[in-house]
Design a protein around this motif. Structure first.
Motif, PDB file in Angstrom:
ATOM      1  N   VAL A 207       0.787  -1.377  -0.215  1.00 30.81           N
ATOM      2  CA  VAL A 207       0.051   0.462   0.518  1.00 30.81           C
ATOM      3  C   VAL A 207       0.866   0.900   0.432  1.00 30.81           C
ATOM      4  O   VAL A 207       0.730   2.039  -0.934  1.00 30.81           O
ATOM      5  N   ASP A 208       2.428   1.088   0.731  1.00 33.04           N
ATOM      6  CA  ASP A 208       2.653   2.316   0.219  1.00 33.04           C
ATOM      7  C   ASP A 208       3.653   2.362  -0.607  1.00 33.04           C
ATOM      8  O   ASP A 208       3.013   3.468  -1.292  1.00 33.04           O
ATOM      9  N   ALA A 209       3.586   1.797  -1.569  1.00 32.51           N
ATOM     10  CA  ALA A 209       3.855   1.671  -2.726  1.00 32.51           C
ATOM     11  C   ALA A 209       2.851   1.865  -3.790  1.00 32.51           C
ATOM     12  O   ALA A 209       2.917   2.860  -4.590  1.00 32.51           O
ATOM     13  N   GLY A 211       0.789   4.250  -2.765  1.00 32.68           N
ATOM     14  CA  GLY A 211       0.381   6.121  -2.765  1.00 32.68           C
ATOM     15  C   GLY A 211       1.417   6.122  -3.221  1.00 32.68           C
ATOM     16  O   GLY A 211       1.179   7.097  -3.869  1.00 32.68           O
ATOM     17  N   HIS A 212       2.637   5.880  -3.803  1.00 32.25           N
ATOM     18  CA  HIS A 212       3.852   6.514  -4.389  1.00 32.25           C
ATOM     19  C   HIS A 212       3.437   6.404  -5.671  1.00 32.25           C
ATOM     20  O   HIS A 212       3.970   7.650  -6.713  1.00 32.25           O
ATOM     21  N   MET A 213       2.973   5.571  -6.349  1.00 33.25           N
ATOM     22  CA  MET A 213       2.169   5.548  -7.438  1.00 33.25           C
ATOM     23  C   MET A 213       1.453   7.058  -7.713  1.00 33.25           C
ATOM     24  O   MET A 213       1.727   7.079  -8.970  1.00 33.25           O
ATOM     25  N   PRO A 276      -0.593  12.572   1.278  1.00 31.06           N
ATOM     26  CA  PRO A 276      -1.131  11.344   1.963  1.00 31.06           C
ATOM     27  C   PRO A 276       0.255  11.191   3.038  1.00 31.06           C
ATOM     28  O   PRO A 276       0.306  10.819   4.070  1.00 31.06           O
ATOM     29  N   HIS A 277       1.833  11.416   1.918  1.00 28.97           N
ATOM     30  CA  HIS A 277       2.620  11.444   2.617  1.00 28.97           C
ATOM     31  C   HIS A 277       3.178  12.195   4.059  1.00 28.97           C
ATOM     32  O   HIS A 277       3.702  11.882   5.137  1.00 28.97           O
ATOM     33  N   GLY A 278       2.496  13.454   3.555  1.00 26.44           N
ATOM     34  CA  GLY A 278       2.873  14.595   3.847  1.00 26.44           C
ATOM     35  C   GLY A 278       2.244  14.251   5.662  1.00 26.44           C
ATOM     36  O   GLY A 278       2.931  14.366   6.475  1.00 26.44           O
ATOM     37  N   PRO A 290       2.335   1.548  11.339  1.00 26.80           N
ATOM     38  CA  PRO A 290       2.748   1.872  10.410  1.00 26.80           C
ATOM     39  C   PRO A 290       3.136   2.410   9.233  1.00 26.80           C
ATOM     40  O   PRO A 290       1.726   2.975   8.368  1.00 26.80           O
ATOM     41  N   HIS A 291       3.737   2.826   8.478  1.00 25.33           N
ATOM     42  CA  HIS A 291       3.871   4.413   6.979  1.00 25.33           C
ATOM     43  C   HIS A 291       2.926   3.514   5.832  1.00 25.33           C
ATOM     44  O   HIS A 291       2.443   4.860   5.997  1.00 25.33           O
ATOM     45  N   GLY A 292       3.231   2.323   5.232  1.00 25.64           N
ATOM     46  CA  GLY A 292       2.209   2.121   4.766  1.00 25.64           C
ATOM     47  C   GLY A 292       0.047   2.410   5.243  1.00 25.64           C
ATOM     48  O   GLY A 292      -0.322   3.193   3.563  1.00 25.64           O
TER      49      GLY A 292
END
Ligand code: NAP
Ligand code: ZN
Length: 383
Positions: A207-209, A211-213, A276-278, A290-292
């Protein structure tokens, strides 16, 4: 290309930028037994490696053994620092750098998830600049660093191909990437390291990946180069996503999850991440999420907060990932991640912080207001 209507394709092309830049200096090998097959390249960056890893997982999944076997084969000395924790602190970087300095290490190999990989980059900087204090990590000065090799064992951060190193900063009570851009020289990617990982780790990191996409695709610095990586990452991610819902993996699914993560990493290496990362850093720092998962709970809201003219591209992205609608996407994220709980004051504090974060505000390709963040909090329940 799958699921791309002519209208969207024409629109996409029409928006092509006049100036486009692409930079990715990392040599990447993704294949079965990548470490073994390319051990000569890995071993020849110096005379003594500092291997940076976490407490236990790399010993269980075989990645650490593969790395030490490869170094032994080529008679390259090494020492191991295995105390990197999740969301590594600046102090742990200094401790590892001190150890590596005493041992005379002249290159660094990060083995593990994003935490050891990010740590390896920051340690490589501190090892090269041995007389500097920890403040240089966050100073905008140009410094050299030792070569870094990255062996990822999670399918989320893409750190093996990004220049970022995100550390926990106690001084400002959040997480932040260091100021220096440190691309690994070599990334050795092998799906076998995630085959036995717990489902919760696969979900959080995949799910982190995701988010990156999504964040890179809808980013104000996106170009056709970075969008191309995102689109293909979405397609590959969608092909393997069943695994995240507990369905038995098909042949090649673990490799696909790793590949999607690296592709998404290559995309954020060009654009950076976005809102979202912010927001996620608040949840991780203050709530230990957890990050993801901390990123994932904001993704459906981010897509829905995009202005109406982005709708064709949102639909295209969702279809490429394998979702028929935004509602279906949100439902899937809820199933995978659950929701998070914050009090009204905590939510306001998190949004206040973001309203001050100029870099992330500029990353969104539209004008961001408090309402944007409120919309993004649809998977955050009020306590
Ligand atoms: P992680 O924090 O590196 O590791 C999480 C947990 O998973 C640890 O307990 C670790 O155990 C375990 N683990 C790792 N690989 C495993 C495997 N194959 N099987 C079983 N357990 C395994 O997780 P991550 O999500 O990959 O990294 C998150 C960090 O990366 C965050 O600090 C985030 O901010 C950062 N990040 C960086 C970038 C970038 O571009 N550089 C992008 C996004 C996120 P051990 O501790 O025993 O190893
Ligand atoms: Zn991330």
């Amino acid at each position: 290309m799958r699921n791309v209507s002519d209208t969207v394709r024409r629109r996409h092309f029409a928006e092509m930028r006049e100036m486009m830049k692409f930079y990715l200096p990392t040599k990447v090998f993704q294949e079965k037994d990548a470490v073994k097959r390319h051990s000569a390249q890995m071993a020849h960056f110096g005379k003594k490696a500092l291997i940076v890893t976490g407490g236990s997982s790399s010993k269980k999944n075989g990645a650490l053994q593969d790395v030490t076997d490869g170094l032994d084969l080529h008679h390259t000395a090494y020492v191991i620092f295995d105390k990197i924790k999740e969301n590594p602190s600046v102090d742990s970087i200094m401790e590892a750098a001190e150890f590596g300095r005493k041992e005379g290490a002249d290159f660094v190999i990060g083995v593990g998830g994003g935490s050891p990989l990010d740590a390896a980059k920051a340690i490589a900087l501190m090892l090269q600049n041995r007389d500097s204090s920890k403040e240089v990590l966050y100073q905008k000065v140009e410094l050299r660093y030792l070569p870094v090799v990255a062996v990822p064992t999670t399918c989320g951060t893409g750190s093996e191909v990004t220049p970022y190193a995100i550390l926990t900063r106690e001084d400002i009570q959040t997480k932040q990437s260091i100021s220096h851009m440190i691309f690994p020289e070599l990334a050795l990617v092998d799906g076998k390291y995630i085959e036995k990982a717990p489902l919760s780790l696969l979900v959080n990191t995949a799910v982190d990946a995701l988010g990156h996409m999504i964040e890179s695709y809808f980013h104000s610095d996106a170009t056709d180069y970075s969008r191309m990586l995102c689109q293909y990452a979405m397609e590959v991610w969608g092909m393997a996503a069943d695994v995240l819902f507990g369905i038995d993996a098909k042949d090649g699914d673990y490799e696909r999850l790793m590949f999607a993560s690296s592709l998404a990493g290559m995309a954020i290496a060009q654009t950076g991440t976005s809102l979202p990362h912010g927001l996620s850093y608040y949840l991780t720092y203050h709530k230990g999420i957890p990050h993801g998962k901390a990123v994932g709970v904001f993704l459906a809201g981010y897509l829905s907060a995009l202005p109406e003219n982005y709708e064709p591209q949102v639909i295209m992205a969702l279809r490429t990932l394998g979702f028929g609608s935004l509602e279906q996407f949100e439902g899937a994220l809820k199933e995978l991640l659950g929701i998070v709980e914050l009090s009204g004051e905590e939510t306001e504090e998190m949004i206040d912080e973001m309203m001050q974060n100029e870099k992330k505000l500029l990353a969104a390709p539209f004008e961001v207001t408090r309402k944007t963040f409120q919309e993004m909090c649809r998977m955050v329940a009020q306590k």
